[in-house]
Design a protein around this motif. Structure first.
Motif, PDB file in Angstrom:
ATOM      1  N   THR A   1      -1.077   9.374  12.397  1.00  0.00           N
ATOM      2  CA  THR A   1      -2.157   8.560  12.967  1.00  0.00           C
ATOM      3  C   THR A   1      -3.083   9.398  13.837  1.00  0.00           C
ATOM      4  O   THR A   1      -4.313   9.273  13.758  1.00  0.00           O
ATOM      5  CB  THR A   1      -1.565   7.407  13.798  1.00  0.00           C
ATOM      6  OG1 THR A   1      -0.615   6.688  13.013  1.00  0.00           O
ATOM      7  CG2 THR A   1      -2.663   6.454  14.253  1.00  0.00           C
ATOM      8  N   ALA A   2      -2.496  10.264  14.675  1.00  0.00           N
ATOM      9  CA  ALA A   2      -3.305  11.090  15.568  1.00  0.00           C
ATOM     10  C   ALA A   2      -4.168  12.065  14.782  1.00  0.00           C
ATOM     11  O   ALA A   2      -5.346  12.274  15.113  1.00  0.00           O
ATOM     12  CB  ALA A   2      -2.399  11.850  16.539  1.00  0.00           C
ATOM     13  N   ARG A   3      -3.605  12.655  13.734  1.00  0.00           N
ATOM     14  CA  ARG A   3      -4.393  13.609  12.938  1.00  0.00           C
ATOM     15  C   ARG A   3      -5.513  12.911  12.193  1.00  0.00           C
ATOM     16  O   ARG A   3      -6.605  13.467  12.005  1.00  0.00           O
ATOM     17  CB  ARG A   3      -3.470  14.343  11.969  1.00  0.00           C
ATOM     18  CG  ARG A   3      -4.197  15.379  11.095  1.00  0.00           C
ATOM     19  CD  ARG A   3      -4.954  16.365  11.965  1.00  0.00           C
ATOM     20  NE  ARG A   3      -4.064  17.318  12.622  1.00  0.00           N
ATOM     21  CZ  ARG A   3      -4.428  18.078  13.637  1.00  0.00           C
ATOM     22  NH1 ARG A   3      -5.656  17.968  14.139  1.00  0.00           N
ATOM     23  NH2 ARG A   3      -3.587  18.924  14.191  1.00  0.00           N
ATOM     24  N   GLN A   4      -5.284  11.677  11.789  1.00  0.00           N
ATOM     25  CA  GLN A   4      -6.346  10.918  11.124  1.00  0.00           C
ATOM     26  C   GLN A   4      -7.502  10.635  12.073  1.00  0.00           C
ATOM     27  O   GLN A   4      -8.669  10.670  11.682  1.00  0.00           O
ATOM     28  CB  GLN A   4      -5.774   9.615  10.573  1.00  0.00           C
ATOM     29  CG  GLN A   4      -6.779   8.774   9.797  1.00  0.00           C
ATOM     30  CD  GLN A   4      -6.186   7.469   9.312  1.00  0.00           C
ATOM     31  OE1 GLN A   4      -5.198   6.995   9.853  1.00  0.00           O
ATOM     32  NE2 GLN A   4      -6.790   6.876   8.293  1.00  0.00           N
ATOM     33  N   LEU A   5      -7.183  10.369  13.338  1.00  0.00           N
ATOM     34  CA  LEU A   5      -8.220  10.062  14.323  1.00  0.00           C
ATOM     35  C   LEU A   5      -8.907  11.307  14.850  1.00  0.00           C
ATOM     36  O   LEU A   5     -10.071  11.245  15.273  1.00  0.00           O
ATOM     37  CB  LEU A   5      -7.607   9.281  15.496  1.00  0.00           C
ATOM     38  CG  LEU A   5      -7.055   7.889  15.178  1.00  0.00           C
ATOM     39  CD1 LEU A   5      -6.369   7.300  16.403  1.00  0.00           C
ATOM     40  CD2 LEU A   5      -8.172   6.965  14.713  1.00  0.00           C
ATOM     41  N   ASN A   6      -8.212  12.432  14.872  1.00  0.00           N
ATOM     42  CA  ASN A   6      -8.777  13.655  15.438  1.00  0.00           C
ATOM     43  C   ASN A   6      -8.372  14.834  14.566  1.00  0.00           C
ATOM     44  O   ASN A   6      -7.229  15.278  14.592  1.00  0.00           O
ATOM     45  CB  ASN A   6      -8.279  13.852  16.875  1.00  0.00           C
ATOM     46  CG  ASN A   6      -9.036  14.935  17.619  1.00  0.00           C
ATOM     47  OD1 ASN A   6      -9.497  15.894  17.031  1.00  0.00           O
ATOM     48  ND2 ASN A   6      -9.153  14.767  18.919  1.00  0.00           N
ATOM     49  N   ARG A   7      -9.336  15.349  13.804  1.00  0.00           N
ATOM     50  CA  ARG A   7      -9.052  16.438  12.877  1.00  0.00           C
ATOM     51  C   ARG A   7      -8.984  17.793  13.580  1.00  0.00           C
ATOM     52  O   ARG A   7      -8.372  18.731  13.068  1.00  0.00           O
ATOM     53  CB  ARG A   7     -10.140  16.495  11.791  1.00  0.00           C
ATOM     54  CG  ARG A   7     -10.211  15.252  10.925  1.00  0.00           C
ATOM     55  CD  ARG A   7      -8.995  15.148  10.035  1.00  0.00           C
ATOM     56  NE  ARG A   7      -9.054  13.969   9.154  1.00  0.00           N
ATOM     57  CZ  ARG A   7      -8.104  13.642   8.305  1.00  0.00           C
ATOM     58  NH1 ARG A   7      -7.023  14.400   8.204  1.00  0.00           N
ATOM     59  NH2 ARG A   7      -8.218  12.563   7.549  1.00  0.00           N
ATOM     60  N   GLY A   8      -9.616  17.916  14.752  1.00  0.00           N
ATOM     61  CA  GLY A   8      -9.710  19.227  15.379  1.00  0.00           C
ATOM     62  C   GLY A   8      -8.760  19.470  16.525  1.00  0.00           C
ATOM     63  O   GLY A   8      -8.659  20.604  17.012  1.00  0.00           O
ATOM     64  N   ALA A   9      -8.052  18.447  16.993  1.00  0.00           N
ATOM     65  CA  ALA A   9      -7.165  18.618  18.149  1.00  0.00           C
ATOM     66  C   ALA A   9      -5.934  19.438  17.768  1.00  0.00           C
ATOM     67  O   ALA A   9      -5.482  19.423  16.621  1.00  0.00           O
ATOM     68  CB  ALA A   9      -6.736  17.264  18.698  1.00  0.00           C
ATOM     69  N   LYS A  10      -5.398  20.144  18.750  1.00  0.00           N
ATOM     70  CA  LYS A  10      -4.145  20.850  18.547  1.00  0.00           C
ATOM     71  C   LYS A  10      -3.010  19.868  18.801  1.00  0.00           C
ATOM     72  O   LYS A  10      -2.919  19.278  19.875  1.00  0.00           O
ATOM     73  CB  LYS A  10      -4.021  22.037  19.490  1.00  0.00           C
ATOM     74  CG  LYS A  10      -2.738  22.833  19.289  1.00  0.00           C
ATOM     75  CD  LYS A  10      -2.675  24.053  20.171  1.00  0.00           C
ATOM     76  CE  LYS A  10      -1.389  24.847  19.899  1.00  0.00           C
ATOM     77  NZ  LYS A  10      -1.303  26.047  20.755  1.00  0.00           N
ATOM     78  N   ILE A  11      -2.162  19.696  17.804  1.00  0.00           N
ATOM     79  CA  ILE A  11      -1.054  18.747  17.907  1.00  0.00           C
ATOM     80  C   ILE A  11       0.267  19.517  17.928  1.00  0.00           C
ATOM     81  O   ILE A  11       0.552  20.302  17.015  1.00  0.00           O
ATOM     82  CB  ILE A  11      -1.064  17.748  16.740  1.00  0.00           C
ATOM     83  CG1 ILE A  11      -2.347  16.912  16.757  1.00  0.00           C
ATOM     84  CG2 ILE A  11       0.155  16.835  16.804  1.00  0.00           C
ATOM     85  CD1 ILE A  11      -2.443  15.901  15.630  1.00  0.00           C
ATOM     86  N   VAL A  12       1.037  19.294  18.970  1.00  0.00           N
ATOM     87  CA  VAL A  12       2.370  19.877  19.098  1.00  0.00           C
ATOM     88  C   VAL A  12       3.359  18.728  19.157  1.00  0.00           C
ATOM     89  O   VAL A  12       3.218  17.831  19.991  1.00  0.00           O
ATOM     90  CB  VAL A  12       2.491  20.757  20.352  1.00  0.00           C
ATOM     91  CG1 VAL A  12       3.898  21.328  20.476  1.00  0.00           C
ATOM     92  CG2 VAL A  12       1.466  21.883  20.312  1.00  0.00           C
ATOM     93  N   ALA A  13       4.342  18.739  18.271  1.00  0.00           N
ATOM     94  CA  ALA A  13       5.298  17.641  18.188  1.00  0.00           C
ATOM     95  C   ALA A  13       6.719  18.159  18.382  1.00  0.00           C
ATOM     96  O   ALA A  13       7.027  19.309  18.059  1.00  0.00           O
ATOM     97  CB  ALA A  13       5.183  16.926  16.836  1.00  0.00           C
ATOM     98  N   ALA A  14       7.560  17.301  18.920  1.00  0.00           N
ATOM     99  CA  ALA A  14       8.974  17.625  19.119  1.00  0.00           C
ATOM    100  C   ALA A  14       9.823  16.725  18.237  1.00  0.00           C
ATOM    101  O   ALA A  14       9.560  15.526  18.115  1.00  0.00           O
ATOM    102  CB  ALA A  14       9.364  17.445  20.583  1.00  0.00           C
TER     103      ALA A  14
END
Length: 337
Positions: free
Chosen positions: A201-214
């Motif tokens: 969901t987050a990647r769909q809303l923001n293509r350029g943000a850096k996403i770090v997941a645990a």
């Protein structure tokens, strides 16, 4: 701050108390009142008269006929009626005012929020991640915590962070956190399947943000990367490797634990190359360089393709810090791996 439900409950109790007092006053002087149905006023009639009088309904079936009853209505019941209305109207106005103030505050907050950090989950992992990021100088006002628990959000806001209550797998909740304007998103829920859905969901809303997941299980890490995460941290795998290393070499385990704990002892930081270091090899810098970031590649310190350092490179170094010292703003702590 007192919760709204408690404020409303107190107002209702006050209004009921005014109603009871009015009914008792009427019943005490019941001989001065006339009921059109049976000419007498009992205890139920007194409460009925108090109710219709305080609510300004006034059917006229029970009326004060004696001078004392009319004087009581003028000097006692009328002020009680005004007080009753003030309590009820005041509650409504306060709720509307508070809601308007909150809406204004949220709209103002959202309009100024740019390039912020969104943290999904404020448990042990999320809280530690925020503390690590804030050591670089990130202001607490630039951190938004999303969690479904009211108590968790209360804890986050008490520490100075902005909070959004809701299920982060729903796009409208993430939009309230302005995820589409965020620079970086830290996803640290309790469940791996939740982490996957939030990442999608987050990647769909923001293509350029850096996403770090645990994630807890290492087998779910590839799925997180396919969902759009830039980096995936496996908590159980990392803990297991640290345990194994501590068994083989307690000293090495202590060093690794020191590196993981941000803000004291040894820290891993990322910093830019300064002009004085341009052209040198990683071994010739003052810091202990472990890797060189060139473009999108991470090169080991002994990689022959590095050659001389370039001004656009970034260095991953190990530095010693004192407790309470803040990491310089141009550095960036690396996530635990």
């Amino acid at each position: 701050m007192e919760r709204p439900i408690r404020q409303v409950a107190k107002r209702l109790l006050m209004a009921f108390a005014v109603l009871v007092v009015t009914a008792l006053v009427v019943y005490a002087d019941r001989a001065g009142y006339n009921d059109n149905s049976d000419s007498s006023v009992d205890f139920l009639d007194a409460f009925y008269y108090a109710t219709v009088t305080l609510s300004t309904t006034g059917y006229g079936d029970i009326t004060p006929v004696s001078d004392s009853a009319r004087l009581t209505n003028i000097f006692v019941i009328t002020p009680l009626r005004v007080l009753f209305l003030i309590i009820l109207v005041g509650t409504t106005l306060e709720v509307l005012t508070e809601r308007t103030r909150e809406e204004w505050r949220l709209n103002r907050w959202r309009s100024t929020l740019r390039d912020h950090t969104v943290v999904i989950g404020f448990g042990t992992k999320g809280r530690s991640a925020i503390q690590t990021v804030c050591t670089t100088g990130l202001k607490k006002e630039q951190v938004v915590v999303v969690d479904p628990s009211n108590k968790v959000i209360d804890a986050a806001t008490s520490e100075g962070f902005a909070g959004v209550i809701g299920d982060a797998t729903r796009s409208e909740v993430l939009r309230r956190a302005e995820v589409h304007r965020a620079r970086q998103i830290i996803i640290a829920p309790q469940r791996d399947d939740t982490a996957v859905l939030v990442t999608l969901t987050a990647r769909q809303l923001n293509r350029g943000a850096k996403i770090v997941a645990a994630v807890r299980e290492e087998e779910n890490a590839p799925l997180l990367k396919q969902s759009g995460a830039d980096a995936v941290i496996t908590s159980s795998g990392a803990a297991g490797r640290l345990l194994g290393l501590s068994v083989l070499s307690p000293a090495a385990g202590m060093v690794m634990e020191d590196l993981i704990q941000q803000g004291s002892g040894l820290d891993i930081v990322e910093r830019p190359v300064v002009r004085a270091e341009v052209g040198r090899s990683p071994r010739e810098t003052d810091d202990l360089v472990v890797s060189v970031v060139r473009g999108h590649r991470v090169l080991g310190y002994d990689d022959s393709s590095i050659g001389g350092l370039q001004l656009t490179d970034r260095l991953i170094t190990i530095v010693r810090v004192t407790p309470g010292a803040r990491v310089a703003p141009h550095t960036r702590p690396l996530p635990e791996d």
